[in-house]
Design a protein around this motif. Structure first.
Motif, PDB file in Angstrom:
ATOM      1  N   MET A 119      40.393  25.776  52.519  1.00  0.00           N
ATOM      2  CA  MET A 119      39.084  26.013  51.908  1.00  0.00           C
ATOM      3  C   MET A 119      38.717  27.495  51.954  1.00  0.00           C
ATOM      4  SD  MET A 119      36.949  22.694  53.279  1.00  0.00           S
ATOM      5  CE  MET A 119      35.480  23.196  52.388  1.00  0.00           C
ATOM      6  N   GLN A 120      39.025  28.141  53.084  1.00  0.00           N
ATOM      7  CA  GLN A 120      38.762  29.571  53.178  1.00  0.00           C
ATOM      8  C   GLN A 120      39.603  30.353  52.172  1.00  0.00           C
ATOM      9  OE1 GLN A 120      39.421  30.659  57.244  1.00  0.00           O
ATOM     10  NE2 GLN A 120      37.557  29.663  58.002  1.00  0.00           N
ATOM     11  N   GLY A 121      40.867  29.914  52.004  1.00  0.00           N
ATOM     12  CA  GLY A 121      41.724  30.574  51.021  1.00  0.00           C
ATOM     13  C   GLY A 121      41.204  30.410  49.599  1.00  0.00           C
ATOM     14  N   MET A 122      40.710  29.199  49.283  1.00  0.00           N
ATOM     15  CA  MET A 122      40.154  28.967  47.943  1.00  0.00           C
ATOM     16  C   MET A 122      38.907  29.816  47.723  1.00  0.00           C
ATOM     17  SD  MET A 122      40.664  24.853  47.601  1.00  0.00           S
ATOM     18  CE  MET A 122      39.895  24.814  45.981  1.00  0.00           C
ATOM     19  N   ALA A 123      38.083  29.938  48.759  1.00  0.00           N
ATOM     20  CA  ALA A 123      36.892  30.777  48.637  1.00  0.00           C
ATOM     21  C   ALA A 123      37.275  32.242  48.416  1.00  0.00           C
ATOM     22  CB  ALA A 123      36.017  30.636  49.884  1.00  0.00           C
ATOM     23  N   GLY A 124      38.309  32.693  49.151  1.00  0.00           N
ATOM     24  CA  GLY A 124      38.777  34.067  48.951  1.00  0.00           C
ATOM     25  C   GLY A 124      39.337  34.274  47.560  1.00  0.00           C
ATOM     26  N   LEU A 125      40.052  33.265  47.029  1.00  0.00           N
ATOM     27  CA  LEU A 125      40.595  33.361  45.675  1.00  0.00           C
ATOM     28  C   LEU A 125      39.477  33.442  44.644  1.00  0.00           C
ATOM     29  CD1 LEU A 125      42.980  33.300  43.737  1.00  0.00           C
ATOM     30  CD2 LEU A 125      42.907  30.797  43.831  1.00  0.00           C
ATOM     31  N   ALA A 126      38.426  32.637  44.829  1.00  0.00           N
ATOM     32  CA  ALA A 126      37.294  32.682  43.893  1.00  0.00           C
ATOM     33  C   ALA A 126      36.621  34.052  43.923  1.00  0.00           C
ATOM     34  CB  ALA A 126      36.286  31.587  44.247  1.00  0.00           C
ATOM     35  N   THR A 127      36.499  34.616  45.131  1.00  0.00           N
ATOM     36  CA  THR A 127      35.904  35.955  45.231  1.00  0.00           C
ATOM     37  C   THR A 127      36.766  36.995  44.542  1.00  0.00           C
ATOM     38  OG1 THR A 127      34.884  35.343  47.346  1.00  0.00           O
ATOM     39  CG2 THR A 127      35.067  37.692  46.845  1.00  0.00           C
ATOM     40  N   ALA A 128      38.094  36.886  44.726  1.00  0.00           N
ATOM     41  CA  ALA A 128      39.000  37.837  44.081  1.00  0.00           C
ATOM     42  C   ALA A 128      38.947  37.708  42.564  1.00  0.00           C
ATOM     43  CB  ALA A 128      40.432  37.615  44.575  1.00  0.00           C
ATOM     44  N   GLN A 129      38.839  36.470  42.062  1.00  0.00           N
ATOM     45  CA  GLN A 129      38.736  36.274  40.621  1.00  0.00           C
ATOM     46  C   GLN A 129      37.455  36.885  40.073  1.00  0.00           C
ATOM     47  OE1 GLN A 129      39.146  32.031  40.190  1.00  0.00           O
ATOM     48  NE2 GLN A 129      41.364  32.127  40.021  1.00  0.00           N
ATOM     49  N   ALA A 130      36.353  36.721  40.809  1.00  0.00           N
ATOM     50  CA  ALA A 130      35.085  37.312  40.358  1.00  0.00           C
ATOM     51  C   ALA A 130      35.184  38.837  40.298  1.00  0.00           C
ATOM     52  CB  ALA A 130      33.954  36.879  41.283  1.00  0.00           C
ATOM     53  N   LYS A 131      35.812  39.436  41.329  1.00  0.00           N
ATOM     54  CA  LYS A 131      35.969  40.890  41.323  1.00  0.00           C
ATOM     55  C   LYS A 131      36.885  41.339  40.188  1.00  0.00           C
ATOM     56  CE  LYS A 131      35.128  41.573  46.274  1.00  0.00           C
ATOM     57  NZ  LYS A 131      35.706  42.066  47.554  1.00  0.00           N
ATOM     58  N   SER A 132      37.938  40.543  39.914  1.00  0.00           N
ATOM     59  CA  SER A 132      38.834  40.885  38.808  1.00  0.00           C
ATOM     60  C   SER A 132      38.094  40.821  37.485  1.00  0.00           C
ATOM     61  CB  SER A 132      40.031  39.925  38.792  1.00  0.00           C
ATOM     62  OG  SER A 132      40.782  40.038  39.987  1.00  0.00           O
ATOM     63  N   GLY A 133      37.212  39.809  37.339  1.00  0.00           N
ATOM     64  CA  GLY A 133      36.417  39.719  36.113  1.00  0.00           C
ATOM     65  C   GLY A 133      35.511  40.920  35.930  1.00  0.00           C
ATOM     66  N   GLN A 134      34.924  41.404  37.036  1.00  0.00           N
ATOM     67  CA  GLN A 134      34.068  42.590  36.956  1.00  0.00           C
ATOM     68  C   GLN A 134      34.875  43.818  36.562  1.00  0.00           C
ATOM     69  OE1 GLN A 134      32.180  42.812  40.768  1.00  0.00           O
ATOM     70  NE2 GLN A 134      30.843  41.049  40.425  1.00  0.00           N
ATOM     71  N   ARG A 135      36.067  43.969  37.174  1.00  0.00           N
ATOM     72  CA  ARG A 135      36.909  45.119  36.821  1.00  0.00           C
ATOM     73  C   ARG A 135      37.342  45.046  35.362  1.00  0.00           C
ATOM     74  NH1 ARG A 135      38.973  44.268  42.167  1.00  0.00           N
ATOM     75  NH2 ARG A 135      40.679  42.990  41.326  1.00  0.00           N
ATOM     76  N   LEU A 136      37.665  43.826  34.884  1.00  0.00           N
ATOM     77  CA  LEU A 136      38.072  43.670  33.484  1.00  0.00           C
ATOM     78  C   LEU A 136      36.929  44.020  32.545  1.00  0.00           C
ATOM     79  CD1 LEU A 136      40.181  42.791  31.435  1.00  0.00           C
ATOM     80  CD2 LEU A 136      39.386  40.424  31.719  1.00  0.00           C
ATOM     81  N   ALA A 137      35.706  43.612  32.897  1.00  0.00           N
ATOM     82  CA  ALA A 137      34.547  43.936  32.058  1.00  0.00           C
ATOM     83  C   ALA A 137      34.341  45.450  31.990  1.00  0.00           C
ATOM     84  CB  ALA A 137      33.293  43.252  32.608  1.00  0.00           C
ATOM     85  N   LYS A 138      34.514  46.148  33.132  1.00  0.00           N
ATOM     86  CA  LYS A 138      34.373  47.605  33.136  1.00  0.00           C
ATOM     87  C   LYS A 138      35.457  48.251  32.279  1.00  0.00           C
ATOM     88  CE  LYS A 138      32.193  47.935  37.712  1.00  0.00           C
ATOM     89  NZ  LYS A 138      32.335  48.467  39.101  1.00  0.00           N
TER      90      LYS A 138
END
Length: 334
Positions: A119-138
């Motif tokens: 569960m902690q790994g899935m939460a970390g993956l979701a956080t990484a995906q959100a950060k990747s989405g922000q970087r992609l938007a920039k």
């Protein structure tokens, strides 16, 4: 047995009910050691002191965790008793091979620990995906800005080409007749094609394309290809830019006039330039001169266009309504 207690004995010692003593045992199984498991169950002598301490903690309003901390500081905990109590209170588990068909408590603890890590790994993956989405938007915003700057540079270069002075042209020599001793004097040559324009008031204006000998000195002057290939527009009464569907270039607009002129054998007069404005002149059968003024500009959206800015008749500027009607009628013939 004076050195042991039953549930009833502990209840009498602590002045609470037997049910309360049983709840103490469920909450703190490792601190209330069992002496014998017959009926009735008997507990070791130190169980009395433990139960008294638990009662006092609860009377003070302490929580289970706070009480557990105090018990660990003052009494020895039996880990085997705690595991036995957990196993006894746990629901039946599915059978597994290799361990008598029963899942051990140790295996269960490992399972929940592994599930927690997942569960902690899935939460970390979701956080990484959100950060990747922000970087992609920039990154996308930066690319869009780069494209916009490139378009602005391209438009500025087109304006520079449109405003640049065309190269000087050589003057065409005047031919003479072989049968005459002297060269004939140059006379104006006119070729006309009549085009009617109806104004919103119902009046009809006629014009034709004309080329005369007086204009021959500037016959080679013309706008640049970049200027001629730029879409043509006109302004309405609200100042908005209106063009032709398909972003018709100025060259196609002029070709439509030329095509109409050629049907009657008329020829096109030359372009001439006045500062930043290119002027295309025509003459009506009645002798009135018409001049169409074109200039390069940019729309509010940043698009480079050629604006039909005005139409002069005999040197006098016509009304915007007449200019708009002229533009509409030419556009309808294309």
């Amino acid at each position: 047995m004076d050195d042991s207690y039953t549930h009833r004995d502990l209840a009498a010692l602590c002045k609470v009910s037997e049910t309360t003593i049983k709840s103490y045992r469920r909450k703190f199984p490792g601190f209330i050691p069992v002496l014998t498991r017959g009926k009735p169950i008997r507990f070791r002598k130190e169980a009395g002191e433990v139960c008294l301490r638990i009662r006092d903690c609860f009377d003070k309003g302490l929580s289970v965790n706070e009480t557990l901390k105090i018990l660990k500081e003052n009494f020895k905990e039996s880990l085997s008793a705690r595991r036995s109590a957990r196993t006894a209170s746990a629901p039946p588990l599915p059978a597994t091979e290799g361990e008598g068909g029963v899942i051990s408590q140790e295996y269960l603890e490992k399972f929940f620990a592994t599930a927690g890590q997942m569960m902690q790994g899935m939460a970390g993956l979701a956080t990484a995906q959100a950060k990747s989405g922000q970087r992609l938007a920039k990154l996308e915003a930066a690319v869009e800005s780069l494209i916009e700057v490139q378009q602005q540079n391209s438009e500025a270069f087109r304006i520079f080409l449109a405003h640049s002075k065309p190269p000087a042209s050589d003057t065409l020599p005047t031919s003479s007749s072989p049968d005459a001793g002297d060269a004939p004097s140059e006379k104006p040559v006119r070729a006309r094609k009549i085009v009617n324009v109806t104004t919103p008031d119902g009046d009809v204006k006629s014009y034709t394309l004309e080329k005369t000998g007086a204009d021959r000195s500037r016959s080679m002057e013309r706008p640049s290809d970049a200027f001629l290939n730029t879409p043509i527009v006109i302004r309405n009464d609200q100042g908005e830019f209106l063009g032709v569907p398909g972003r018709l270039p100025l060259s196609a607009f002029v070709e439509a006039l030329v095509r109409d002129a050629e049907e009657s054998g008329a020829s096109l007069s030359n372009w001439h330039r006045d500062d930043d404005t290119w002027i295309f002149t025509m003459q009506t059968p009645g002798g009135d001169s018409h001049a169409l003024h074109f200039l390069s500009t940019t729309t509010p959206r940043g698009n480079l266009v050629v604006l039909l800015d005005r139409l002069d008749v005999n040197g006098e500027q016509t009304t915007p309504r007449f200019l708009q009607e002229f533009f509409r009628q030419v556009k309808d013939r294309i």
